[in-house]
Structure formats: C-alpha cells, structure tokens
Design a protein around this motif. Sequence first.
Motif, mmCIF file in Angstrom:
data_model
loop_
_atom_site.group_PDB
_atom_site.id
_atom_site.type_symbol
_atom_site.label_atom_id
_atom_site.label_comp_id
_atom_site.label_asym_id
_atom_site.label_seq_id
_atom_site.Cartn_x
_atom_site.Cartn_y
_atom_site.Cartn_z
ATOM 1 N N MET A 1 3.845 5.671 -5.442
ATOM 2 C CA MET A 1 3.933 5.840 -7.237
ATOM 3 C C MET A 1 2.891 6.401 -7.227
ATOM 4 N N SER A 2 1.853 6.567 -7.409
ATOM 5 C CA SER A 2 0.308 7.346 -6.927
ATOM 6 C C SER A 2 0.448 8.767 -6.661
ATOM 7 N N ASP A 3 2.111 9.295 -5.745
ATOM 8 C CA ASP A 3 1.747 10.312 -5.536
ATOM 9 C C ASP A 3 2.668 10.941 -6.385
ATOM 10 N N ARG B 1 0.829 -1.292 0.179
ATOM 11 C CA ARG B 1 -0.334 0.166 0.081
ATOM 12 C C ARG B 1 0.897 1.197 0.277
ATOM 13 N N LEU C 1 2.090 1.612 -3.815
ATOM 14 C CA LEU C 1 1.344 1.956 -4.734
ATOM 15 C C LEU C 1 0.707 3.523 -3.722
ATOM 16 N N ALA C 2 1.096 4.227 -2.619
ATOM 17 C CA ALA C 2 0.550 5.741 -2.503
ATOM 18 C C ALA C 2 1.609 6.297 -2.722
ATOM 19 N N ILE D 1 2.915 9.578 -9.857
ATOM 20 C CA ILE D 1 2.576 9.950 -10.990
ATOM 21 C C ILE D 1 2.051 11.526 -10.514
ATOM 22 N N ALA D 2 1.373 11.577 -9.676
ATOM 23 C CA ALA D 2 0.293 13.333 -9.467
ATOM 24 C C ALA D 2 1.069 13.703 -9.889
#
Length: 497
Positions: free
Chosen positions: A138-140, A132, A135-136, A142-143
């Motif tokens: 990588m999500s940040d 998690r 994922l968080a 990408i954002a």
Amino acid sequence: MATTLRDLLDDPALDLSLLVDGDLDRPIRWVHVSELADASPYLDGNELILTTGIWRQRGTEALDFVRALETKSVAGLGYGLLDPCDSVPHGLVRACRDEGVPLVLVPTETPFIAISQRFVERLHNKREGDLRASLAFMSDLIASADSPDPATGLKAVARILHRETGHGAWIADGSGRLLAHTGRMPDRDYLQTVVQNMRVHPNSNGSVRALRNGSRITALIGLAMDETGILAQARLEASVPVVGLVLARERTIRETERRLAGELVSLILARQEQAAAARMTSYGLNPHKPNVAIVAAVADAETALGDAERWLDAEGLNGVVTLRASQLHLIIEDSATTSHADAYASTLVRAVTATAAGVGTLAPDIRGLRKSLVQARQACELGVRRGGGTVVSQQLAGRHSLLLALQDQDVLDSFRDALLAPLEDYDAKHSGDLVPTLRAFLTSGGKWQQTADHLNVHVNTLRHRLARVEEITGRRLDDTSDRVGLWLALETLRSET
C-alpha cells in the motif's frame, strides 16, 4: 507461507523424525493434542495431531484410530514417546502407511507444547510478514499515486502489481486504450472484448477490475492470468482506488491546461499580446520565435481533443491545443524558415479524424499569431465547404472572409446590426423569413426563379419579401454597393464564431 509438516521436520530444535512419508507440504491449520479413540468430531481438517497412544490402553486399534483421523484429512500424526526405551507401535506405522497419513516420531526430549509454540510462532511471523508486505504494497501504491506525472504513476502501479502477483499487469481507459502495462502488451482486440464484457457482466472476470463513474467505465486494471488467487484479487482490489486517484489527478491537470490553453487563444485573438506572451512562456513556447496556427473541424470534440494532445506528444511537437466550439485550435512552435505546418496538419487530420484542417501562415513572433489563427480558421471553414481535406492559408488570398475575420469584432457587430438587426427584429415578431430569403437571393447572384425554387415559394412571394427587405433596410437590391454591404453583413454571422 503457511507452516507445513516439512517445516517442523526441518526445525532442529524439535528433533522430529519422519516414520511414514506422505504429503509433507500440506499447510497445517492447527496443532491439536488428542488421546481420544475418535477425535474426528472435534476436527476441521488439516490439523497435526499429537498423541502418546493412551487410546491403545482403552482397547482402540491403531487402524481404527488412524482411519478416524483420515476422515478429516489431517495433515499428519505425531507420536510422542513417554520413555526413551519405548518405540512406535508397528501397527500404528502400518496403519498410517495404509491410510496415507504422514507419521512423525516425537522424542521424549520434545514436549508437545514446544511443537505448538513453534507452530504459533511461525503463524504469528507469517501474519506479521503478510501485514508488513501489505503495508509495503500500500505504501508503494500511495507513492505511485503521488508521482508528479500521471503516466509515470500508472506505470508504477502496473509494475507493483506485477511484482506482487508474479503476472503481467495492464491498465486501460474506458474505451480500451492501453495506458500502462508490464510483461507482454495485451492485444487491442482483447481489451475491446474485456470492455464490452465488463459493461454487460460487471463481475464476470476475476482477473480484471473496473473503475466506474456511475454506470460508465473509466478505467480497467487487469492481470495477465485466467484465474486469480485470493492474494492477487486483494492486490487488484487495492489498486482500483489508487488508479482512480491517479486518473483524477491527470484529469484535473488536463482540465487546467486546457482552460489555460483556451485563454491563450482568446488573448491572442483579443490582441492582448503582452498577456499572451506570458502565457506562452508558461507552456514552454517562445513568443519571440516563429509559431504557426492550425485549426481542425471535428465531430466528436472531447475525444478529438484528447487525441490531439496525444498527437502533439507522439510527434514531439512543442505546442498547445484547445477546443472552441467544434474546432481544435493549435499553436505549434516551428523554427523552420518555411513552416512545416501543412505536413503537421495532414497527420493531425488522421490522428483526430478531423473533417478538415486549416493552416495559417508562419508567424515570426507573437505579433503575427492572431493573423495566423484567423487564417487557419478561415482555411478550415473553406476546407469544410469543399468537403474536407487540408487547406493552407495561401489559398485564402483575395477572399473577403479573411478580411472580415481580421477586423475588430465590435466594428463588425456594429456594421452587421446596422443592416440586419431591423430584419432580425421583423422576423422575430412576425415569424418571418426575411434574413434567410435575403441570403438565398444574394447567394444565387440575384436570380429570382432559382431563389424561389430553392426556398420552395412562388416568385411573387419572393418579390414581396425582398420588397419588404428594401423597405426595412433602406437599401436597394439592384444597387451593387447595397448588395455588397448586405452580403458582408450576412457573412459576419459566419465569421463571429
């Protein structure tokens, strides 16, 4: 975090008791049940061993049992009671104390499988938590890459790395220029050293990653720490393609803006004022307000263009810059009654390491911008001929070069071709030097010997060449009007670029 013996002792559901203290914070790799006299051949290290002491019934001494476990550096030993009235053998307690192996008491109410299940649950939760978190992360990242402003995106990447690793992060371009950072700002000398080191030894620094285009370093991402753990290295690796994406986006935006800026200058010089006014509006420039042109001659054109763009931002100036040949062309909004462009030009020369800069007059609106641009170009050329510095347009008053530059290019081309095209054709067919000979002669003011010496030829050879010039052009070099016409034609060759 990994499960430790302390974690299991703190779990009230297991009701474990510590009998022999030790390193309770060592990560447990696995929980293993064994009644063998010597379980070491089946261990890899850092296991928690659970036993009921059946090996004692086979004659194995407690000290031998514990020593065998210690050879594999177990995380601890759990002794399970089969009957509430039983107790842990004193010899086992003494052996664990002597060998430094933590010993815990497992009550009869706690089956070994409960300890194994709790360990597996914690292991599963940890791995799920790590997943998690990844994922968080990588999500940040990408954002951050999706930020409309590339500079903001790079700053976000640095902040995310700082958050994930606990250490300051920095991002620099391939030359060592800092683009973003968190924590203490790295020293420029340090960045230069890192750049040089990464060029020679690409994988020598564990706290720095390089973004490359072939063998060329385009960016560096680093953490403010000497040694990096596996997690920090993984985070660094993951940030590299994101930084590359942000920089690629910045490059695309910059190239588009540069192309449009170049078109704006071309439209102004071509007297297409309506189209130029629309393009100025897209840049936030008001075509109905005063603007001024500055032209700077530079050696390293691409580097100077980037420096000029940063200079505009640093000075807080509303303007555009483009590159034409080896000259920077800037249009700057200047609402002052008297233009401040000469002061701007002085700081620009230092910022972009320009050879010289020229400043045009303040244009009250779009209709005067072409004149300002032409004046700035001519002033820049004058500055180059003088050996550098800044030249303002007022110093061009009365110069024929400005008069030429203000003319329509088609008219100039026709004028030049009528006088010089026959000479250029002759030179091309006969490998001649009529055009440079004519220029040298007129530049010297018609001095025969001085021109011959300059060209390193005999004066008779010079007379022969100039006679051929008169023959081909039909103009006389002893006639002032013809001389002026030929000289102006030669000057159009300089002004056309």
